[in-house]
Design an enzyme around this catalytic site. Structure first.
Site, PDB file in Angstrom:
ATOM      1  N   ASP A 139       0.813  -1.224   0.000  1.00 29.82           N
ATOM      2  CA  ASP A 139       0.000   0.000   0.000  1.00 29.82           C
ATOM      3  C   ASP A 139       0.844   1.271   0.000  1.00 29.82           C
ATOM      4  O   ASP A 139       0.338   2.349  -0.280  1.00 29.82           O
ATOM      5  CB  ASP A 139      -0.936   0.007   1.208  1.00 29.82           C
ATOM      6  CG  ASP A 139      -1.979  -1.093   1.126  1.00 29.82           C
ATOM      7  OD1 ASP A 139      -2.382  -1.424  -0.005  1.00 29.82           O
ATOM      8  OD2 ASP A 139      -2.366  -1.619   2.178  1.00 29.82           O
ATOM      9  N   GLY A 186      -5.794  -0.781  -3.070  1.00 25.40           N
ATOM     10  CA  GLY A 186      -5.709   0.570  -2.519  1.00 25.40           C
ATOM     11  C   GLY A 186      -7.051   0.950  -1.929  1.00 25.40           C
ATOM     12  O   GLY A 186      -7.838   1.615  -2.574  1.00 25.40           O
ATOM     13  N   ARG A 295       0.054  -8.529  -6.201  1.00 23.76           N
ATOM     14  CA  ARG A 295       0.971  -8.530  -5.061  1.00 23.76           C
ATOM     15  C   ARG A 295       1.722  -9.849  -4.912  1.00 23.76           C
ATOM     16  O   ARG A 295       2.475 -10.039  -3.944  1.00 23.76           O
ATOM     17  CB  ARG A 295       0.243  -8.143  -3.765  1.00 23.76           C
ATOM     18  CG  ARG A 295      -0.685  -9.192  -3.231  1.00 23.76           C
ATOM     19  CD  ARG A 295      -1.261  -8.762  -1.881  1.00 23.76           C
ATOM     20  NE  ARG A 295      -1.573  -9.935  -1.101  1.00 23.76           N
ATOM     21  CZ  ARG A 295      -2.363  -9.967  -0.030  1.00 23.76           C
ATOM     22  NH1 ARG A 295      -2.904  -8.852   0.408  1.00 23.76           N
ATOM     23  NH2 ARG A 295      -2.572 -11.089   0.607  1.00 23.76           N
TER      24      ARG A 295
END
Lengths: 417, 417
Positions: A139, A186, A295
């Site tokens: 993040d 996000g 990710r």
């Protein structure tokens, strides 16, 4: 006898969190006179509490090398905020039982809070324990560090994906799909969505519109921008953060307006945006949700990010050995061209529970594009490739099978009862 | 004067369709005595009809090399099925105007039909035109060829993504997400979803369940399998084709059952499956929709697929020069270990409008896993890496800016009016 160390991974994993584990373990191995056994907790703080520990001495040189190129959390991670009282007390029982003098906690903002609690408890009770937080979060919202290890690789992935999907959309736009929407992570901050803007090198190339939680979403303004982009460039690629909110601060994915398009609890702003485009602009629209792919895509990691991840792990050990407690190794940017950085300690108390929002001047005034300042910030973080070895056409990641220690204490599972 | 050639891209693009363009153009350049100018139609057959043509002589050696590593369709593609009558007549006017003697059409099943129509029209009217179809489709559903160029790279992408996201999910499973669902393309056939099974090397590694259109979807059976997988492996990764159907043949994304979970017109079976898992198993579930990312991810292309794509382009020219008309260069598998293949011509009439379904024996009897036979088929197709050059941390793809010819005929846009 030197004190032992405990390392644990916490929160959502990153493509390079194991590189920080490598940093910690390899640095400790270089100081066997000062650090004895390095234990890794299975599944983060849960394993530390329940005494499910992995003696990292079992990691061969080959396994250590694998840590540098394997995504996910090698030792398992968890989402669990350590509670005062019974949990903290128990943790120190485990520390005492295993003669732990060093605690390295690898996580984001919540984990920094846990690490701080541990440090304060030790100090208050006069326990000889050095706690150092090892930063990590895709993040990029940790304060006091220029960036967070994990983020640069995700930025590289989303920028690359937006560029590639943009070429695809451009090819189809004459007679079919003209709009492509990529949803990225996000929830609170638009760092990832904004970083995708790196792929766009002029007014014609993708992505054309960036949607971040920092800029309130207005359907009319968005649709006009899509329409204008199609008129100018022939097609439009949108990168949207999952956490975009309307002018009342309501998450788009949870707003009443969107019930007809998607079931809020399941998330997904991309299909909602696609619905708007189809309904109001009558344009064929494709959409993707990157979710975990972004990710875990270690195959496309940033070499710069990887270097950061290793360095914060190594430096955490250096700080602990120098008696610098209750800190986090932060990345300090020294220069952009050529990119130079160093690591400095910052107080954990200033890190815990603060989220760093995307600066608004990283975006253009309309909020839809990366500003020169934003580009200057993001560009160095995605530099360099560091692909894993491939075997049989796929990244050759190990299947970790670690031996855990025999239990010395009664079981304690905070997720039960 | 030798006759000229026209090359056009058709239908959904692939990571390696431009490599076939490279194959066609470079082979033609080696035979300048037999083939004059090679024109590429802008946006597929639409550009051919509207006389928007690119003289590929403008492609420098550097640009030719870029064709081999740039995704999307360099010259633009389209979704347009050529109509008999005015359209076909117009196409031959363009052919005559530009002295086209060779037509190379790079596409899937629908495009093979177009190519066949062109060949038949020429034959019927005694026109000296050789039409050769250059195969391409990520769907892998072209008949008579062992595989379709484009598919191997997509298979490599989805298998890699499933493996990477699996490591992520495994890390989080102790206290958070235990189920991850990856939606991949495949409206009618499960080739792509099945190929993701390559990533799973035992009963514990991801992906754990494959959902294909060929196997009717039963919610109860699916949920039991997810539950059993979590009990056995601790987590569950599902790869689902967009086109999975229930036992009545109704697309899951369009069935009444799912209205509460997602707006059917927008597609997306992943959120629907996630809703089922959440509702019935009370498991936290993440989901991703790969969409265009999977078919544009040139950064992760298969070297084998790339070699196929170049070879079918080159061989198409060889066939045309040898007077072998109305064919498609097909890939013939000679051996699996080591993988060996050759190209052979197959009649276009047998290719057009036939879809090759995934053989059921490529899956285990429960339909959820790849069978040894399936693995044997898919494995060679993802072998080898062929990454594009990177610059500033991203694949360095060109922004194509081609000069188009001056118009000699009145305008003709089949998408208008």
């Amino acid at each position: 006898m030197p004190k032992n160390a405990l390392y644990a991974q916490s929160g959502g994993v990153t493509p390079v969190i194991n590189a920080s584990a490598f940093g910690v373990i390899s640095a400790a191995r270089r100081h066997r006179d000062q650090i004895g056994t390095v234990f890794a907790a299975r599944n983060g703080i849960l394993g530390a509490l329940d005494e499910v520990l992995i003696d990292t001495a079992q990691l061969t040189d080959e396994m250590m090398a694998q840590l540098k190129y394997t995504p996910g959390g090698a030792f398992g991670s968890c989402r669990h905020k350590l509670r005062h009282g019974a949990e903290l007390k128990r943790l120190f029982e485990v520390f005492e039982t295993y003669d732990i003098g060093y605690f390295f906690y690898n996580g984001g903002g919540d984990s920094a809070d846990t690490c701080l609690k541990v440090a304060e408890f030790a100090q208050y009770h006069g326990i000889d324990l050095t706690a150092v937080h090892v930063p990590k979060t895709i993040d990029n919202d940790l304060p006091l560090t220029d960036c967070s290890p994990g983020f640069g690789s995700v930025a590289k992935y989303v920028a690359t994906s937006a560029r590639e999907a943009g070429l695809d959309t451009a090819s189809m736009a004459a007679s079919s799909t003209r709009v492509f929407i990529l949803e990225v992570m996000g929830r609170h901050a638009g760092w990832i969505a904004a970083s995708a803007g790196l792929a766009s090198t002029d007014a014609y190339s993708a992505p054309h519109l960036l949607l971040t939680p920092e800029v309130p979403f207005e359907a009319g303004r968005f649709l006009r921008a899509v329409d204008e982009t199609i008129a100018r460039a022939g097609y439009c690629v949108v990168v949207a953060a999952e956490g975009i909110r309307d002018t009342h601060g309501v998450y788009l994915a949870e707003s009443g307006v969107v019930d007809a398009f998607g079931h809020a609890q399941l998330g997904g702003v991309a299909p909602i945006l696609a619905g708007l485009v189809k309904q109001h602009l009558n344009q064929k629209c494709h959409w993707a949700v990157a979710d975990y792919l972004q990710r875990s895509a270690r195959h496309l990691a940033s070499a710069t990010d990887l270097a950061h991840a290793v360095a914060v792990g190594e430096t955490a050990v250096a700080y602990a050995l120098a008696g610098i407690r209750s800190v986090m190794p932060a990345i300090v940017r020294e220069d952009n061209e050529p990119y130079r950085w160093r690591i400095e300690p910052v107080p954990l108390a200033d890190v815990a529970n603060h989220e760093k929002p995307l600066p608004l001047d990283f975006l253009t005034s309309d909020g839809f594009h990366l500003s020169p300042r934003g580009r200057e910030y993001f560009a160095p973080l995605i530099q360099g490739e560091a692909p894993p070895p491939f075997r049989d056409g796929m990244p050759d990641y190990p299947q970790w099978q670690f031996v855990v220690n025999d239990r010395k204490l009664p079981s304690f599972d905070p997720t039960r009862g």
